[in-house]
Design a protein around this motif. Structure first.
Motif, mmCIF file in Angstrom:
data_model
loop_
_atom_site.group_PDB
_atom_site.id
_atom_site.type_symbol
_atom_site.label_atom_id
_atom_site.label_comp_id
_atom_site.label_asym_id
_atom_site.label_seq_id
_atom_site.Cartn_x
_atom_site.Cartn_y
_atom_site.Cartn_z
ATOM 1 N N VAL A 86 0.908 -1.400 -0.054
ATOM 2 C CA VAL A 86 0.157 -0.203 0.099
ATOM 3 C C VAL A 86 1.093 1.233 -0.014
ATOM 4 C CG1 VAL A 86 -1.986 -1.059 1.131
ATOM 5 C CG2 VAL A 86 -0.097 0.107 2.386
ATOM 6 N N LYS A 87 0.386 2.348 -0.172
ATOM 7 C CA LYS A 87 0.919 3.630 -0.232
ATOM 8 C C LYS A 87 1.556 3.742 1.019
ATOM 9 C CE LYS A 87 2.526 7.497 -2.241
ATOM 10 N NZ LYS A 87 3.510 7.618 -3.075
ATOM 11 N N GLY A 88 0.663 3.790 2.216
ATOM 12 C CA GLY A 88 0.910 3.952 3.387
ATOM 13 C C GLY A 88 -0.338 3.817 4.393
ATOM 14 N N ILE A 89 -0.077 3.565 5.588
ATOM 15 C CA ILE A 89 -1.153 3.297 6.381
ATOM 16 C C ILE A 89 -0.945 4.552 7.599
ATOM 17 C CG2 ILE A 89 -1.504 0.867 6.218
ATOM 18 C CD1 ILE A 89 0.174 0.228 8.684
ATOM 19 N N ILE A 90 -2.219 4.960 8.100
ATOM 20 C CA ILE A 90 -2.271 5.947 9.161
ATOM 21 C C ILE A 90 -3.275 5.363 10.202
ATOM 22 C CG2 ILE A 90 -3.119 8.210 9.857
ATOM 23 C CD1 ILE A 90 -2.672 9.239 6.976
ATOM 24 N N LEU A 91 -2.516 5.059 11.453
ATOM 25 C CA LEU A 91 -3.238 4.047 12.470
ATOM 26 C C LEU A 91 -3.547 5.070 13.398
ATOM 27 C CD1 LEU A 91 -0.388 1.526 12.631
ATOM 28 C CD2 LEU A 91 -2.378 1.310 11.321
ATOM 29 N N VAL A 92 -5.033 4.991 13.808
ATOM 30 C CA VAL A 92 -5.575 5.906 14.922
ATOM 31 C C VAL A 92 -6.139 4.940 15.973
ATOM 32 C CG1 VAL A 92 -7.100 7.603 15.580
ATOM 33 C CG2 VAL A 92 -6.309 7.508 13.142
ATOM 34 N N SER A 93 -5.429 5.007 17.194
ATOM 35 C CA SER A 93 -6.002 4.154 18.360
ATOM 36 C C SER A 93 -5.614 2.620 18.127
ATOM 37 C CB SER A 93 -7.532 4.202 18.860
ATOM 38 O OG SER A 93 -7.621 5.716 19.178
ATOM 39 N N ALA A 94 -4.255 2.336 17.507
ATOM 40 C CA ALA A 94 -4.143 1.072 17.376
ATOM 41 C C ALA A 94 -3.841 0.242 18.644
ATOM 42 C CB ALA A 94 -2.930 0.929 16.230
ATOM 43 N N CYS A 95 -4.109 -1.396 18.547
ATOM 44 C CA CYS A 95 -3.516 -1.927 19.655
ATOM 45 C C CYS A 95 -2.814 -3.324 18.882
ATOM 46 C CB CYS A 95 -4.571 -2.210 20.611
ATOM 47 S SG CYS A 95 -6.067 -3.127 19.990
ATOM 48 N N VAL A 96 -2.504 -4.173 19.821
ATOM 49 C CA VAL A 96 -1.876 -5.373 19.672
ATOM 50 C C VAL A 96 -2.411 -6.622 20.075
ATOM 51 C CG1 VAL A 96 0.469 -4.209 18.993
ATOM 52 C CG2 VAL A 96 0.021 -5.231 21.373
ATOM 53 N N THR A 97 -3.296 -6.488 21.133
ATOM 54 C CA THR A 97 -3.981 -7.402 21.729
ATOM 55 C C THR A 97 -5.298 -7.513 21.734
ATOM 56 O OG1 THR A 97 -4.168 -6.920 24.081
ATOM 57 C CG2 THR A 97 -1.898 -7.810 23.286
ATOM 58 N N ASP A 98 -6.215 -8.340 22.010
ATOM 59 C CA ASP A 98 -7.589 -8.511 22.006
ATOM 60 C C ASP A 98 -8.244 -7.724 23.160
ATOM 61 O OD1 ASP A 98 -7.487 -10.376 24.273
ATOM 62 O OD2 ASP A 98 -7.872 -12.204 22.733
ATOM 63 N N LEU A 99 -7.258 -7.397 24.172
ATOM 64 C CA LEU A 99 -7.742 -6.358 25.465
ATOM 65 C C LEU A 99 -8.452 -7.279 26.192
ATOM 66 C CD1 LEU A 99 -8.509 -3.237 23.203
ATOM 67 C CD2 LEU A 99 -6.302 -3.755 24.283
ATOM 68 N N GLY A 100 -8.271 -8.583 26.242
ATOM 69 C CA GLY A 100 -9.317 -9.370 27.218
ATOM 70 C C GLY A 100 -10.633 -9.366 26.734
ATOM 71 N N ASP A 101 -10.909 -8.888 25.507
ATOM 72 C CA ASP A 101 -12.262 -8.813 24.828
ATOM 73 C C ASP A 101 -12.750 -9.977 23.949
ATOM 74 O OD1 ASP A 101 -14.475 -7.686 22.892
ATOM 75 O OD2 ASP A 101 -14.980 -6.689 24.582
ATOM 76 N N GLU A 102 -13.774 -10.712 24.276
ATOM 77 C CA GLU A 102 -14.032 -11.963 23.579
ATOM 78 C C GLU A 102 -14.348 -11.401 22.156
ATOM 79 O OE1 GLU A 102 -16.772 -15.827 23.493
ATOM 80 O OE2 GLU A 102 -16.168 -15.062 25.167
ATOM 81 N N ASN A 103 -15.273 -10.323 21.945
ATOM 82 C CA ASN A 103 -15.554 -9.696 20.596
ATOM 83 C C ASN A 103 -14.148 -9.610 19.557
ATOM 84 O OD1 ASN A 103 -17.860 -8.997 18.772
ATOM 85 N ND2 ASN A 103 -16.808 -7.411 18.982
ATOM 86 N N GLU A 104 -13.445 -8.874 20.506
ATOM 87 C CA GLU A 104 -12.149 -8.601 19.843
ATOM 88 C C GLU A 104 -11.279 -9.838 19.624
ATOM 89 O OE1 GLU A 104 -11.395 -5.691 18.687
ATOM 90 O OE2 GLU A 104 -12.777 -4.340 19.740
ATOM 91 N N ARG A 105 -11.258 -10.795 20.334
ATOM 92 C CA ARG A 105 -10.722 -12.096 20.125
ATOM 93 C C ARG A 105 -11.185 -12.522 18.715
ATOM 94 N NH1 ARG A 105 -11.759 -14.111 24.562
ATOM 95 N NH2 ARG A 105 -10.406 -12.775 25.679
ATOM 96 N N GLU A 106 -12.638 -12.729 18.796
ATOM 97 C CA GLU A 106 -13.297 -13.305 17.671
ATOM 98 C C GLU A 106 -12.874 -12.770 16.244
ATOM 99 O OE1 GLU A 106 -17.456 -14.013 18.126
ATOM 100 O OE2 GLU A 106 -17.123 -14.680 20.000
ATOM 101 N N SER A 107 -12.380 -11.524 16.216
ATOM 102 C CA SER A 107 -12.127 -10.644 14.825
ATOM 103 C C SER A 107 -10.947 -11.521 14.118
ATOM 104 C CB SER A 107 -11.726 -9.446 15.397
ATOM 105 O OG SER A 107 -10.371 -9.358 15.955
ATOM 106 N N GLY A 108 -10.100 -12.149 15.038
ATOM 107 C CA GLY A 108 -9.011 -12.702 14.097
ATOM 108 C C GLY A 108 -7.531 -12.331 14.133
ATOM 109 N N TYR A 109 -7.538 -10.908 14.500
ATOM 110 C CA TYR A 109 -6.556 -10.040 14.104
ATOM 111 C C TYR A 109 -5.345 -10.329 15.314
ATOM 112 C CZ TYR A 109 -9.507 -7.178 11.212
ATOM 113 O OH TYR A 109 -10.458 -6.391 10.680
ATOM 114 N N TYR A 110 -5.553 -10.989 16.369
ATOM 115 C CA TYR A 110 -4.769 -11.126 17.452
ATOM 116 C C TYR A 110 -4.478 -12.434 17.638
ATOM 117 C CZ TYR A 110 -7.405 -6.863 17.977
ATOM 118 O OH TYR A 110 -7.939 -5.612 17.790
ATOM 119 N N ASN A 111 -4.694 -13.417 16.901
ATOM 120 C CA ASN A 111 -4.288 -14.805 17.272
ATOM 121 C C ASN A 111 -2.949 -15.249 16.710
ATOM 122 O OD1 ASN A 111 -4.529 -14.947 14.231
ATOM 123 N ND2 ASN A 111 -6.470 -16.122 14.391
ATOM 124 N N ARG A 112 -2.017 -14.347 16.355
ATOM 125 C CA ARG A 112 -0.756 -14.490 16.121
ATOM 126 C C ARG A 112 0.064 -13.396 15.873
ATOM 127 N NH1 ARG A 112 -4.096 -13.184 12.173
ATOM 128 N NH2 ARG A 112 -3.372 -12.078 10.121
#
Length: 179
Positions: A86-112
């Motif tokens: 991509v040309k670039g990415i602009i990240l606003v309020s980014a994180c690296v874990t599911d924050l202990g939230d089941e809905n966030e965990r289900e998103s799949g972004y944090y499983n690796r």
């Protein structure tokens, strides 16, 4: 030049949420730029296996696209840039874990692990916005993204989760990256 605004997870019309519609309008007024903002499929869980193909196939994100991602959209932007140029990415309020939230965990972004080097290789630039008073994401999460990506970092202490109706600093960054 294309700009894709990827919202955080939630329900409702993204054009009426936070700064998204405002930024879409401002960016579309810039010469030679087209901004894309859409109500995303699977808006509550924001599953990676739905959002990444949607960004690629429906929003046409590619090497000429700046992806602006907020919250879950920031994680989508990072995972997209692990796979595609991509040309670039602009990240606003980014994180690296599911924050202990089941809905966030289900998103799949944090499983690796995050592949910081791939993200950096696939982008010409990375900008990050974070605020120390974010009520949803501990500062350490913002800092881990910054440590991994070494972005142009805009640190605030009074913006919370960047849910304001306007975001002038974002437009200034977009303008600077277009010149």
């Amino acid at each position: 030049m294309k700009v894709a605004i990827i919202p955080g997870n939630g329900a409702g019309d993204v054009f009426m949420a936070n700064w998204y519609g405002w930024a879409h309008e401002k960016i579309n007024r810039l010469p030679g730029v087209t901004a894309d903002l859409r109500n995303m499929p699977d808006p509550i869980t924001a599953r990676e296996n739905i959002w990444i193909p949607f960004m690629r196939d429906k929003m046409s994100c590619d090497e000429s696209t700046i992806i602006i991602g907020h919250s879950s959209g920031a994680e989508a932007a990072m995972r997209f840039a692990e796979k595609y140029k991509v040309k670039g990415i602009i990240l606003v309020s980014a994180c690296v874990t599911d924050l202990g939230d089941e809905n966030e965990r289900e998103s799949g972004y944090y499983n690796r692990p995050w592949e910081w080097d791939k993200i950096k290789t696939n982008t010409e630039f990375i900008v990050q916005f974070g605020s120390t008073d974010d009520p949803f994401i501990e500062w350490d999460e913002h800092q881990q993204v910054a440590d991994g990506l070494q972005p142009e970092f805009h640190k605030f202490s009074d913006r919370g989760h960047f849910m304001n109706s306007v975001f002038p600093e974002l437009i200034n960054v977009v303008k600077s990256k277009l010149s």
